[in-house]
Write an enzyme that holds these catalytic residues in place. Structure first.
Site, PDB file in Angstrom:
ATOM      1  N   CYS A   1       0.871  -1.164   0.000  1.00 18.33           N
ATOM      2  CA  CYS A   1       0.000   0.000   0.000  1.00 18.33           C
ATOM      3  C   CYS A   1       0.918   1.227   0.000  1.00 18.33           C
ATOM      4  CB  CYS A   1      -0.988  -0.021   1.168  1.00 18.33           C
ATOM      5  SG  CYS A   1      -0.245   0.164   2.808  1.00 18.33           S
TER       6      CYS A   1
ATOM      7  N   ASN B   1       2.375   1.565   4.535  1.00 19.63           N
ATOM      8  CA  ASN B   1       2.692   0.288   5.184  1.00 19.63           C
ATOM      9  C   ASN B   1       2.425   0.328   6.683  1.00 19.63           C
ATOM     10  OD1 ASN B   1       5.522  -1.893   5.732  1.00 19.63           O
ATOM     11  ND2 ASN B   1       3.506  -2.490   5.033  1.00 19.63           N
TER      12      ASN B   1
ATOM     13  N   CYS C   1      -1.326   0.689   7.633  1.00 20.64           N
ATOM     14  CA  CYS C   1      -2.758   0.381   7.795  1.00 20.64           C
ATOM     15  C   CYS C   1      -3.166  -0.858   6.996  1.00 20.64           C
ATOM     16  CB  CYS C   1      -3.638   1.564   7.359  1.00 20.64           C
ATOM     17  SG  CYS C   1      -3.416   3.080   8.281  1.00 20.64           S
ATOM     18  N   ARG C   2      -3.342  -0.661   5.689  1.00 19.71           N
ATOM     19  CA  ARG C   2      -3.910  -1.722   4.854  1.00 19.71           C
ATOM     20  C   ARG C   2      -2.972  -2.906   4.664  1.00 19.71           C
ATOM     21  NH1 ARG C   2      -5.488   1.926  -0.175  1.00 19.71           N
ATOM     22  NH2 ARG C   2      -3.548   2.914   0.520  1.00 19.71           N
ATOM     23  N   SER C   3      -1.775  -2.663   4.156  1.00 25.94           N
ATOM     24  CA  SER C   3      -0.916  -3.814   3.822  1.00 25.94           C
ATOM     25  C   SER C   3      -0.518  -4.638   5.047  1.00 25.94           C
ATOM     26  CB  SER C   3       0.300  -3.403   2.988  1.00 25.94           C
ATOM     27  OG  SER C   3       1.094  -2.444   3.631  1.00 25.94           O
TER      28      SER C   3
ATOM     29  N   ASP D   1      -7.906   3.975   1.296  1.00 29.84           N
ATOM     30  CA  ASP D   1      -6.981   4.217   2.403  1.00 29.84           C
ATOM     31  C   ASP D   1      -7.731   4.829   3.586  1.00 29.84           C
ATOM     32  OD1 ASP D   1      -4.827   4.710   4.040  1.00 29.84           O
ATOM     33  OD2 ASP D   1      -3.711   5.873   2.553  1.00 29.84           O
TER      34      ASP D   1
END
Length: 144
Positions: A9, A12, A14-16, A117
């Site tokens: 993402c 690095n 939150c999402r990934s 995001d």
């Protein structure tokens, strides 16, 4: 088939890393490496507090995570690269064109769903993103 999966993402944090933890849990017992990196990583930072809370709420844990910057070497070491947005696909093809053929949206099996995001947003945004990622990880599991 895939022995090293990389989630990417932006930051690095939150999402990934959340998707990394989810996939590692989904594939437990299998010899598959799962990691993450960011296109503009907040290097050395831990996972976002709200993202971690949601993981813990689902009996998962990302507390050990530390953000790292994506590099051509990291990309070349992955067998499968899963990104959150179409612009991430383009950026990876700029960094390492040879990685394009193994880079896909995490939401590929959900009609090429892009995962927004949630950074600096309220918990409901994180909850929405968590559900999208959990569903997408589940969809990928059958192909790994």
């Amino acid at each position: 088939m895939f022995k090293n999966i990389l989630f990417v993402c932006i930051g690095n944090i939150c999402r990934s890393p959340s998707a990394e933890v989810m996939m590692r849990h989904a594939l437990r017992g299998r010899e598959v490496g799962v990691s993450s990196a960011g296109l503009a990583a907040l290097v050395g930072h831990g996972i976002d507090a709200t993202a971690q809370e949601l993981l813990v709420d689902h009996a998962l844990d990302g507390a050990e995570h530390r953000a790292r910057q994506v590099t051509p070497k990291i990309l070349s070491g992955a067998d499968l690269i899963l990104v959150m947005e179409k612009k991430h696909l383009r950026r990876i093809s700029e960094i390492a064109p040879e990685s394009s053929g193994k880079t896909f949206l995490l939401g590929k099996w959900r009609e090429d769903l892009e995962i927004p995001d949630p950074y600096r947003q309220q918990r409901p945004a994180f909850e929405h993103v968590y559900r999208l990622m959990a569903d997408s990880v589940s969809a990928w599991k059958r192909y790994i």
